[in-house]
Design an enzyme around this catalytic site. Structure first.
Site, mmCIF file in Angstrom:
data_model
loop_
_atom_site.group_PDB
_atom_site.id
_atom_site.type_symbol
_atom_site.label_atom_id
_atom_site.label_comp_id
_atom_site.label_asym_id
_atom_site.label_seq_id
_atom_site.Cartn_x
_atom_site.Cartn_y
_atom_site.Cartn_z
ATOM 1 N N ASP A 164 -78.809 -28.992 47.344
ATOM 2 C CA ASP A 164 -78.774 -30.422 46.238
ATOM 3 C C ASP A 164 -80.110 -30.911 46.527
ATOM 4 O OD1 ASP A 164 -78.712 -31.520 48.785
ATOM 5 O OD2 ASP A 164 -76.694 -32.323 48.548
ATOM 6 N N GLU A 205 -80.440 -29.687 58.606
ATOM 7 C CA GLU A 205 -80.338 -31.032 58.033
ATOM 8 C C GLU A 205 -79.011 -31.361 58.368
ATOM 9 O OE1 GLU A 205 -79.825 -30.532 53.852
ATOM 10 O OE2 GLU A 205 -79.072 -32.782 53.601
ATOM 11 N N ASP A 257 -80.825 -33.965 47.622
ATOM 12 C CA ASP A 257 -81.277 -34.224 49.152
ATOM 13 C C ASP A 257 -81.841 -33.175 50.113
ATOM 14 O OD1 ASP A 257 -80.659 -36.866 48.616
ATOM 15 O OD2 ASP A 257 -78.627 -37.036 49.579
ATOM 16 N N ASP A 275 -79.006 -28.321 52.538
ATOM 17 C CA ASP A 275 -78.102 -28.209 51.370
ATOM 18 C C ASP A 275 -78.919 -27.729 50.050
ATOM 19 O OD1 ASP A 275 -75.967 -28.624 52.830
ATOM 20 O OD2 ASP A 275 -76.081 -30.779 52.443
#
Ligand code: TTJ
Length: 643
Positions: free
Chosen positions: A509, A434, A511, A507
């Site tokens: 998180d 990403e 997102d 990540d």
């Protein structure tokens, strides 16, 4: 001459003779593996016993607690394990349950022993593989207690250690997995426990499961309660959350025939894919089997018959095919069988032949009644299947007309790909990364002999909401599929896959989770064999770096932080929390996340993809409310649906 068979040892005798040392010598024989998966088996084995007591109608709730030291406690409010002397062993029944192999299935005599299923091995196996194990039985105002140590040796006989309320009753088991057996890890994975416990609650309506994870600092994650009066119906609503159903209430069917309990719930949404999940004795039968066959047969038969009988089908119209009546269908089939037989590569295909007809009869009859009693819904369902049928025929014609090669078989590799030099797919890996900055570090940090990097930029298509041709037009997806080299959908050939490890690196998180679920959903829908054959992984970047002097530990899961702190000692510690892949330089990324020596890769199982599919719908859907709720607490969300 008639052959004389002397009475030698029969099974029972042998089991009584075989001690728990056998389990410690060859743990793999009993729990399959001593990896993280095997560790979790211990919990499932004990929980299953509580579930059995609840299914027998005596327990209403089961509380599972994992404490800071990864000691697991499982308590039910059932009758309490029998405390008297067992005729065969001369020991208490409690001691027998925990020290004699296979004795677990022999007491109780309930109709369905979930614990006799696929991985039911008995509580004695858990005891054999534990550093210590304690049992409490609450009956008649008394607390009975026994402790075992070092792989199942009783410290004392079962004895009464105190009194309790006359109304209190139940069994509690507390154990600590033996680290000399589970050498990889004795730390339980919060998500694995939570997902499975929630699934058990969905599959067994009315049973309340409480999950306390005392390792979690976040209050939201410390306590979960799963309790679904609607059972499968709520499971279907959960899976369909944020898809758009074409009828409000899920269809629900249950029945009992020849000791086989059948339960089915289903609901159509306006999408194009089928989500059919089946279970036998609470175990996901990923390869399907006779219960799924019976369901599909009846669905096809009854919908076609209804369409004909109600003049919804023109004379020259084709009969609806199975795939037509399943388009946009989410269904759960759950049966309970006293003697299940499993087949298939992974032993997750139900083989009992009698089940096909029983499910087909029970489901067929009640679906027929449903359609008659709900003409509006019935018409919507038939029309949807007819549309699917037309689309299928049109697509077939189009394929026959245009003989052109699939756009995804172009031979040149995409420019964004930094390929590896090795050409042997078995050792090659591709990282789907990403973002550009992380992509840059990954390129610098990788071992270019066997690691390829593909940075993903731009929006990843929501494949749920698009038909095939739109998917072929998506840049990101074309790039990915071209790099994989194996084609897509019907034209896919897994033998051409250029990397045997496809590693999603995003990540830790929201997102990142978003992107992960999008990718997983795409792979699940269009490149399913890569998941089935175990080629898909999720890279696990560390959450923390814990450092004291030169000693550095990377912590990959919240629940492991305490253990790392303890290991390095509490004084002079520095703890850094990583927020994203971008915070690490190339070298750190290699050390923590890409180097096969240190990294943690999570193999994606079909259940993860299935879960991702539901989570995905929630995170991606247009409805803002449920999305907010999901992020707060997904359990809450499911409950709110019924209001
Ligand atoms: C058997 O018949 C007499 C009354 O108790 C029945 C029984 O088996 N009860 C029972 C066993 N309840 N709960 C268990 C049990 C619970 C856990 C968490 C673990 C184990 C091994 C058994």
């Amino acid at each position: 001459m008639e052959e004389k068979v002397m009475h030698s040892y029969d099974d029972e005798d042998i089991q009584v003779l075989e001690g728990l040392e056998a389990v410690r010598k060859r743990p793999g024989m009993y729990i399959g593996t001593t990896s993280e998966r095997g560790l979790h088996h211990l919990v499932w084995e004990i929980v299953d016993n509580g579930i059995d007591e609840a299914l027998a109608g005596y327990a209403t709730q089961i509380v599972i607690t994992v404490d800071e030291d990864n000691i697991v406690t499982v308590e039910d409010d059932g009758r309490g394990m029998p405390t008297g002397i067992h005729a065969k062993t001369g020991k208490s029944t409690v001691e027998t349950i925990f020290t004699v192999l296979h004795a677990g299935g022999k007491f109780g005599g309930g109709a369905y022993k979930v614990s006799g299923g696929l991985h039911g091995v008995g509580a004695s196996v858990v005891n054999a593989l534990s550093e210590f194990l304690e049992v409490y039985v609450y009956t008649n105002g008394e607390v009975h207690y026994q402790r075992f140590e070092n792989g199942g040796t009783p410290v004392e006989d079962l004895k009464v250690i105190g009194t309790c309320d006359l109304e209190k009753h139940g069994s509690t088991v507390r154990f600590k997995a033996d680290p000399t057996i589970f050498t990889e890890t004795t730390v339980y994975n919060h998500d694995i426990l939570r997902d499975r416990l929630r699934q058990i609650a969905f599959l067994n309506k009315g049973i309340k499961l409480v999950f306390n994870d005392l390792r979690m600092t976040d209050e939201e994650k410390r306590h979960h309660t799963y309790h679904y009066e609607g059972g499968l119906k709520e499971y279907v609503l959960f899976l369909n959350a944020n898809k758009s159903p074409i009828h409000e209430e899920p269809i629900y069917v249950e029945g009992l025939e020849e000791d086989i309990q059948v339960e089915i719930s289903m609901q159509y949404n306006d999408g194009y894919v089928a989500n059919i999940y089946s279970f036998c004795n609470n175990i996901n039968t990923g390869e399907g089997g006779t219960h799924e066959d019976g369901f599909k047969m009846a669905l096809n038969r009854v919908i076609n018959a209804y369409a004909k009988d109600n003049n919804l089908m023109k004379k020259d119209e084709e009969t609806l095919q199975g795939e037509d009546v399943r388009e946009g269908l989410t269904a759960i089939i759950s049966i309970k069988h006293p003697d299940p037989q499993y087949e298939g590569q992974t032993k997750t295909k139900l083989g009992n032949a009698e089940v096909r007809k029983i499910v087909s009869n029970i489901f067929g009859e009640q679906l027929e009644r449903y359609l008659l009693e709900h003409p509006t819904e019935a018409k919507l369902i038939v029309e949807k299947a007819q549309l699917a049928s037309k689309a299928r025929l049109a697509a077939k014609k189009a394929r026959e007309l245009t003989r052109r090669k699939s756009a995804l078989e172009i031979s040149s590799l995409p420019g964004k790909l930094s390929d590896c030099s090795n050409r042997n797919p078995e050792v090659c890996e591709i990282y789907l990364v990403e973002g550009d900055s992380a992509g840059g570090s990954a390129k610098l940090g990788r071992d270019s002999k066997f690691q390829a990097i593909l940075p993903l930029r731009g929006k990843i298509l929501n494949v749920e909401k698009a038909r095939m041709h739109r998917i072929f037009e998506s840049e990101v997806i074309r790039t990915m599929v071209t790099a994989f080299g194996c084609g897509i959908g019907e034209e896919m050939d897994i033998k051409k896959l250029r990397y045997h490890k496809i590693i999603i690196m995003s990540d830790a998180d929201v997102d990142g989770e978003h992107i992960r679920t999008l990718l997983l959903t795409f792979l699940y829908r269009y490149l399913r064999p890569v998941i089935d054959e175990g080629h898909v992984f999720v890279a696990q970047p560390p959450l923390y770096q814990v450092k004291r002097g030169n000693a550095i530990r990377y912590v990959y899961r919240e629940e492991e932080l305490e253990a790392a702190k303890k290991e390095l000692g509490d004084r002079g510690l520095s703890i850094q929390r990583y927020k994203g892949l971008g915070e690490m330089d190339a070298e750190q990324l290699w050390e923590t996340t890409m180097n096969p020596e240190n990294r943690i890769l999570i193999k994606v199982r079909v259940e993860d993809a299935m879960e991702a599919d539901a989570v995905f719908s929630m995170l991606m859907g247009d409805e803002v409310e449920p999305r907010k709720n999901f992020i707060l607490d997904n359990a809450q969300f499911v409950k709110n649906l019924d209001i």
